[in-house]
Design a protein around this motif. Sequence first.
Motif, mmCIF file in Angstrom:
data_model
loop_
_atom_site.group_PDB
_atom_site.id
_atom_site.type_symbol
_atom_site.label_atom_id
_atom_site.label_comp_id
_atom_site.label_asym_id
_atom_site.label_seq_id
_atom_site.Cartn_x
_atom_site.Cartn_y
_atom_site.Cartn_z
ATOM 1 N N SER A 92 0.921 -1.113 0.027
ATOM 2 C CA SER A 92 0.053 -0.029 -0.090
ATOM 3 C C SER A 92 0.828 1.304 0.015
ATOM 4 C CB SER A 92 -1.000 0.069 1.261
ATOM 5 O OG SER A 92 -0.367 0.109 2.034
ATOM 6 N N ILE A 93 0.434 2.265 -0.654
ATOM 7 C CA ILE A 93 1.371 3.441 -0.993
ATOM 8 C C ILE A 93 0.617 4.686 -0.531
ATOM 9 C CG2 ILE A 93 2.587 4.603 -2.989
ATOM 10 C CD1 ILE A 93 3.725 1.978 -2.406
ATOM 11 N N VAL A 112 -1.530 -1.045 -3.789
ATOM 12 C CA VAL A 112 -3.133 -0.248 -3.547
ATOM 13 C C VAL A 112 -2.460 1.179 -3.164
ATOM 14 C CG1 VAL A 112 -4.869 -0.258 -2.071
ATOM 15 C CG2 VAL A 112 -3.368 -2.437 -2.189
ATOM 16 N N ILE A 113 -2.834 1.954 -4.097
ATOM 17 C CA ILE A 113 -2.338 3.506 -4.159
ATOM 18 C C ILE A 113 -3.382 4.466 -3.558
ATOM 19 C CG2 ILE A 113 -1.444 5.454 -5.311
ATOM 20 C CD1 ILE A 113 -0.651 3.309 -7.517
ATOM 21 N N PHE A 114 -3.009 5.174 -2.457
ATOM 22 C CA PHE A 114 -3.990 6.082 -1.895
ATOM 23 C C PHE A 114 -3.531 7.624 -2.290
ATOM 24 C CE2 PHE A 114 -4.373 2.253 0.578
ATOM 25 C CZ PHE A 114 -5.565 2.161 0.495
ATOM 26 N N ALA A 132 -0.358 0.813 -13.700
ATOM 27 C CA ALA A 132 -1.900 1.004 -13.532
ATOM 28 C C ALA A 132 -2.423 -0.579 -13.685
ATOM 29 C CB ALA A 132 -2.701 1.665 -14.789
ATOM 30 N N ALA A 133 -1.808 -1.421 -14.353
ATOM 31 C CA ALA A 133 -2.223 -2.697 -14.770
ATOM 32 C C ALA A 133 -2.212 -3.532 -13.443
ATOM 33 C CB ALA A 133 -1.572 -3.515 -15.911
ATOM 34 N N VAL A 134 -1.068 -3.354 -12.611
ATOM 35 C CA VAL A 134 -1.037 -3.836 -11.072
ATOM 36 C C VAL A 134 -1.348 -3.135 -10.054
ATOM 37 C CG1 VAL A 134 0.749 -5.330 -12.085
ATOM 38 C CG2 VAL A 134 1.449 -3.283 -11.382
ATOM 39 N N SER A 135 -2.150 -1.941 -10.063
ATOM 40 C CA SER A 135 -2.527 -1.186 -9.211
ATOM 41 C C SER A 135 -4.041 -0.968 -9.061
ATOM 42 C CB SER A 135 -1.959 0.194 -9.262
ATOM 43 O OG SER A 135 -0.403 -0.024 -9.441
ATOM 44 N N GLN A 136 -4.366 -0.511 -7.778
ATOM 45 C CA GLN A 136 -5.620 -0.341 -7.413
ATOM 46 C C GLN A 136 -5.676 1.104 -6.862
ATOM 47 O OE1 GLN A 136 -7.937 -2.613 -4.501
ATOM 48 N NE2 GLN A 136 -6.941 -4.199 -5.436
ATOM 49 N N SER A 175 -4.401 10.025 2.937
ATOM 50 C CA SER A 175 -3.792 8.910 2.165
ATOM 51 C C SER A 175 -2.696 8.354 2.998
ATOM 52 C CB SER A 175 -3.088 9.622 0.989
ATOM 53 O OG SER A 175 -2.252 10.393 1.432
ATOM 54 N N MET A 176 -2.113 8.865 3.803
ATOM 55 C CA MET A 176 -1.161 8.353 5.017
ATOM 56 C C MET A 176 -2.205 7.419 5.756
ATOM 57 S SD MET A 176 1.458 10.116 7.564
ATOM 58 C CE MET A 176 2.688 10.990 6.492
ATOM 59 N N TRP A 177 -2.874 7.537 6.394
ATOM 60 C CA TRP A 177 -3.645 6.693 7.228
ATOM 61 C C TRP A 177 -4.511 5.447 6.475
ATOM 62 C CZ3 TRP A 177 -4.810 6.180 12.371
ATOM 63 C CH2 TRP A 177 -5.968 5.273 12.701
#
Lengths: 351, 351
Positions: free
Chosen positions: A5-6, A35-37, A54-58, A84-86
Amino acid sequence: MIRISIDAMGGDHGPEVTLQGLQRVAERRPDARFVIFGRSEAVEPVLAKMPRLAAVSQFHHCDVAVRMDAKPSQALRQGRWKSSMWKAIEAVKAGEADVCVSAGNTGALMAMSKFCLRTMADIDRPAIAAIWPTARSESIVLDVGATIGADAQQLVDFAILGAAMANALFDVERPSVGLLNVGVEEIKGQEEVREAGRMLREAGLDTMDYHGFVEGDDIGKGTVDVVVTEGFSGNIALKTAEGTARQIGGYLREAMGATLMSRIGYLFARGAFSRLREKMDVRKVNGGVFLGLKGLVVKSHGGADDEGFAAAVELGYEMVKAGLFDKTRTTLDLYHARKPGPVSGEAATNI
Amino acid sequence: MIRISIDAMGGDHGPEVTLQGLQRVAERRPDARFVIFGRSEAVEPVLAKMPRLAAVSQFHHCDVAVRMDAKPSQALRQGRWKSSMWKAIEAVKAGEADVCVSAGNTGALMAMSKFCLRTMADIDRPAIAAIWPTARSESIVLDVGATIGADAQQLVDFAILGAAMANALFDVERPSVGLLNVGVEEIKGQEEVREAGRMLREAGLDTMDYHGFVEGDDIGKGTVDVVVTEGFSGNIALKTAEGTARQIGGYLREAMGATLMSRIGYLFARGAFSRLREKMDVRKVNGGVFLGLKGLVVKSHGGADDEGFAAAVELGYEMVKAGLFDKTRTTLDLYHARKPGPVSGEAATNI
């Protein structure tokens, strides 16, 4: 598959750089998933240009981004539940990610990680572990700033956490562990450091090889795999070493540019200098690892470029792959189960 | 005339090297006079070959030489009253010398100096000050190992002692002083460091310019003239910086010797490398200064060669010449006289 998670909003340069870093990781580690926030208006246009990533990310939109200069308490108040950090940390807690990576402000990231993930059973306070390039290879130094002051038990816990990390990352069966002190004689140093030394010797753990005390210059020598100290002196050691490296780099540049002869010499030795630069490249060892929490969090340097951020993400990846978390848990259980509790110990003598 | 008492037996190499160092000082500083203590069979044959040094020296035989590996308590027990180390310190106490220099073991030298000279009025514990080469010039860092842990008042005293030394050596009217901490935010760090910061700000001393907190990387930058910390973190910072410098020196040698091209480059840039080496030469800044005692003592590195020992002796010489001791006394008197004592302060409010 390793799920990471990022917090895309962290760092001095924002999503442009963090996503470019992820792109690099995506190319090099095909089994990494992200998993990108972050704020959608900042992240989505960048992500749109990176189909491979993008293909390997949500991606999940968050309204709030924690400022780099926010105080920990302020960040916690304003960013809890929604930043996004939380959210990136929470993904680890919820089991949606195996490790969280952020280049955001250290104090805020630690405060939120503690609040969201909580410390592991038997662990009072978390530590930040740094990977330190040495004359031999690399060592782990902890704590470099999470806890100011530590008692003997906390130092022993840091030793266990650091040894588990060294075992996972360096592939050493029983990593050597040293306690940072101001002299190698048994009589010197702080009370808690001496006591921790006694406890480590007596514990005779088979997950580490307790070496004894080490001094500041032993860190760079690579005398031990793991150097244990409390956060004040650890942070000062880390920053002093960074400062010294920069200072010498400055001297070197000055000396090589000073005369025509030295500039000619520089041209001939360019290859050597680029190897030297590579060896001193802090980006390659970017990443402070939060240990002792019920979940893995990696802090990237705020000023890291894309390659630096990629290094921090890959550090998280490696630790998950090596099963750091379970290894740590096993050693801690073993140590704390074996340690006679003060109450039961007393009772036994009184019967 | 500056009178310097010398423990000729100290150091890894003994009288051969210490006397050669003195010979250099005698050539460069015609008004230096030496009172030399040591075993006559070791010192006299060497001195006999150095007529120039002999002409400005008095020699006194001592039966005992403190071993480099002696524990402080052991050295004190066996070497008090009669060792060359003790006699050299005592010469300062007796007013026969202005400063004492020894390359002997640090713990023993500090234990004997404390016992013989005692601390100055208002000073609880002495400090060891190191001169640290920085990107700008040089700074003073104290304490680098005399006292493990320090309360706020002791840190303030170290700031006063360090500022007086910077004023004497660097010829700065109001040296800038920083407290070593793990962050520049007011809220971070150890309680005693924060409290010392408050006290220094409130004191508004005109002998220093209190800068605030500094971090480990500020030392090498030369952000302030004087960096104040307690002995544990100060010692770790010093040794870590030494270790990092050695580590980078090793990388550099390796890189320059790696290929034919780099070796050719090295030949062209030889001048630049020798300037770099000179800049990184620890011998030139050899000497830990014991501050806060009723007399000046300089500790030379045990492994110093003759030029290194000469640097330590010249450091002592410069401090005497600059009137360090009286400057320190004046500032301390001023500060402690102005500071409201807890008893009289209470009484005044109760009347």
